[in-house]
Design a protein around this motif. Structure first.
Motif, mmCIF file in Angstrom:
data_model
loop_
_atom_site.group_PDB
_atom_site.id
_atom_site.type_symbol
_atom_site.label_atom_id
_atom_site.label_comp_id
_atom_site.label_asym_id
_atom_site.label_seq_id
_atom_site.Cartn_x
_atom_site.Cartn_y
_atom_site.Cartn_z
ATOM 1 N N ASN A 387 0.834 -1.208 0.000
ATOM 2 C CA ASN A 387 0.000 0.000 0.000
ATOM 3 C C ASN A 387 0.863 1.251 0.000
ATOM 4 O O ASN A 387 0.572 2.226 -0.708
ATOM 5 N N GLU A 388 1.931 1.238 0.821
ATOM 6 C CA GLU A 388 2.831 2.385 0.836
ATOM 7 C C GLU A 388 3.492 2.565 -0.528
ATOM 8 O O GLU A 388 3.631 3.690 -1.027
ATOM 9 N N GLU A 391 0.984 3.973 -2.876
ATOM 10 C CA GLU A 391 0.763 5.394 -2.617
ATOM 11 C C GLU A 391 1.900 6.228 -3.187
ATOM 12 O O GLU A 391 1.678 7.311 -3.747
ATOM 13 N N ARG A 392 3.138 5.705 -3.051
ATOM 14 C CA ARG A 392 4.271 6.436 -3.638
ATOM 15 C C ARG A 392 4.143 6.493 -5.153
ATOM 16 O O ARG A 392 4.394 7.538 -5.772
#
Length: 626
Positions: A387-388, A391-392
């Protein structure tokens, strides 16, 4: 909170001080007929998280999501008619959490106006207790249904009738009757053989007064029911009782059934896919363990049974076991607490622990269930990482999109400016060239009409007029070729050769055009794009390369048409392209990119440049974008 003088003609503060005084343990709100809050006590401010000043600017539906300004008038009429009202609802606090409450509304008429006071009671624990009670009733019902002993349940009515309300499966089995047909009958109607015994009176006394009763033998001989029974009667709740009985004429059979039942539960314990163990609570000594537990921790039964869990070392941290024991001693059970456990090889697992207290031989033990959630935790961590990363990537794509939008805006502006320049150029050609030539032709024709001239003079004037018209037609034809889409209806190589001749004629740039195999396309928009791009790139050669020669090479690669423009001029550093402005290479790359194509730049200062463009021919590829 201290009483406050209401605004807008509200109820004076003195009566409401009785409702909203700080000593009230429950939240209390005073409100007007329109629903606005006039007063709030300290408990209301604390529970809802608002200050008293904030609440005085709010209405009831701001904290009660079940109310709306549209439904409030009907609620007020019901409230006013009854004088007081009790309802279960929900309060929404400032931080967004919702609290289940029971609200008691009281109506007050004061000074010719109606007001209300709402005192809320937190029923969160009550709801939990209700759910726990329901679960307990389900467990009790399951236990009753699983009991090897028969059970009858009765309810004492107001007219002293003792009505049969149900029996468990064991009762059907022991008495060889279906008790479903007896539900709703009195004890005398259901079991006529008890009419002349003390049983009905004893049962009524138990149901009415809660007096338990036990007898070792009740003789019953009626219909299919025959035998001697041991009976224990007890009150389940006021006005209700249950009688547990066993057929003592066949005690051995009952003992065998009990033994089989114990064996069945032992098999369930051992065959359970969940890891189960029963250690003593005081020292953790294992008295029983199932195969799933041994498989989970990689121990043998001999290594576990009879040994304490601290000796074996399955707890990764000794203080975690102390925490588990403390929770079990305090609450009697543990539900899904996560602890790290160590396998025989030293591997650390994340385990959810469930525990139930039980006594064996008068000593406290614990039925402990272990659920391995290691993989789930790892999956959650991987999901968090992905998820991170996503998002990036989204942030990066957002930046790219903003950059593209900015470039599109600039290209739109530049295109508009280019169109203006092209209009001015066309206007100049029409005014300075074509129009002047036509005016001159008209002047020459007027000379013929003005005076009598000899044949030679008239012939010279006509020849001059013919030349002027020829040049005007040529200028118009060139302008038409530049602007008319009809030019793109011919072969792509004809278009590029025409462009090469025009560049040589107008700018002195000798352009060689070469094709590797068939390269034509039925797509006029594609040919128009390639023409404009080649024209722009050749203009750049004229303006920046400082040479008199360039070459165009075209080839088809699958569904792509590749075009390259090469010169051996001054060259440039491609890294400087990002800083460039104007309708040049950067704009060409943007236009190509928007159509799903690509552009590569190979340039060395002092050596030359080669610009390669690849665009998918949509009409050949079936409309599938690259």
């Amino acid at each position: 909170m201290p009483a406050q003088e209401p605004t807008g003609g509200g109820l004076p503060a003195t009566p409401f001080a009785q409702f909203s005084a700080d000593y009230l343990p429950d939240p209390a709100l005073g409100f007007a007929e329109a629903g606005q809050i006039l007063h709030a006590n300290g408990a209301a401010c604390q529970v809802l998280g608002y200050s008293g000043e904030e609440l005085l600017h709010m209405s009831l539906w701001d904290i009660d999501p079940t109310l709306t300004p549209q439904s409030w008038p009907e609620q007020w009429r019901r409230f006013q008619a009854s004088g007081n009202l009790v309802r279960e609802t929900r309060y929404r606090a400032r931080d967004g959490h919702v609290l289940p409450v029971e609200v008691r509304f009281n109506y007050v008429a004061f000074g010719g106006r109606g007001y209300g006071c709402a005192v809320a009671r937190d029923i969160h624990r009550y709801k939990q207790a209700e759910e726990t009670l329901q679960a307990s009733e389900v467990r009790f019902r399951n236990i009753v249904n699983a009991l090897p002993l028969g059970m009858h349940r009765y309810e004492l009515m107001e007219d002293d009738r003792l009505v049969f309300v149900g029996g468990n499966p064991a009762a059907d089995r022991i008495l060889h009757v279906s008790h479903a047909s007896l539900i709703g009958k009195t004890i005398e109607e259901a079991f006529p053989g008890l009419v002349q015994t003390e049983v009905p009176a004893r049962y009524r006394d138990t149901a009415r007064n809660g007096v338990p009763w036990r007898t070792e033998q009740v003789e019953y001989h009626e219909g299919r029911i025959r035998g001697a029974f041991e009976v224990v009667a007890f009150q389940t709740e006021p006005g209700k009782m249950a009688a547990v009985f066993a057929d003592i004429t066949d005690r051995k059979r009952a003992a065998e059934v009990l033994r089989q039942s114990q064996e069945k539960y032992a098999k369930v314990f051992q065959s359970s896919p969940l890891a189960l163990t029963v250690p003593r609570r005081d020292d953790g000594r294992v008295v029983e363990i199932n195969d799933a537990m041994l498989k989970l921790l990689h121990y043998t039964r001999e290594e576990m049974v009879g040994h304490t869990t601290p000796e074996v070392g399955i707890w990764a941290h000794p203080e975690d076991r102390a925490d588990y024991i403390q929770k079990m001693a305090r609450d009697g059970s543990v539900r899904g607490v996560e602890y790290p456990f160590r396998t025989r090889e030293g591997k650390i697992l994340t385990i959810q622990v469930f525990g139930e207290s039980l006594e064996i031989g008068g000593e406290p033990h614990m039925l402990t269930t272990l659920v391995d959630v290691t993989e789930r935790k790892q999956a959650q961590e991987e999901m968090r990482r992905l998820n991170e990363q996503l998002e990036r990537q989204v942030a990066e794509r957002t930046v790219d999109l903003r950059h593209t939008v900015d470039r599109l805006r600039q290209m739109t502006l530049e295109l508009s400016q280019a169109e203006d320049r092209e209009r001015k150029r066309i206007a100049g050609i029409l005014h300075e060239d074509v129009q002047q030539m036509l005016a001159a032709a008209r002047f020459h024709l007027s000379l013929l009409a003005g005076t009598n001239r000899n044949f030679e003079e008239s012939r010279a004037i006509l020849e001059q007029t013919r030349q002027l018209l020829r040049e005007a037609i040529e200028r118009s034809r060139n302008l038409s070729h530049e602007l008319s889409p009809a030019m793109y209806q011919v072969d792509l190589m004809e278009i590029l050769n025409w462009l090469a001749r025009r560049m040589e004629r107008q700018h002195g740039l000798v352009v060689g055009v070469k094709a590797h195999g068939p390269v034509d396309s039925p797509s006029e928009p594609l040919k128009a794009l390639l023409y404009k791009v080649a024209q722009e790139l050749l203009f750049n050669v004229v303006k920046h390369a400082g040479v008199q020669e360039a070459s165009i090479c075209v080839r088809r690669m699958g569904s792509n048409i590749c075009l390259s423009v090469t010169d051996q001029g001054q060259g440039f550093d491609p890294r400087d392209l990002e800083e460039a402005t104007g309708f040049g290479l950067l704009s060409v790359r943007e236009r190509i990119g928007l159509l799903g194509g690509r552009m590569k730049i190979r340039s060395i200062p002092g050596v030359g440049s080669r610009i390669l463009i690849a665009v998918r021919d949509q009409e050949v590829s079936g409309g599938v974008p690259s």
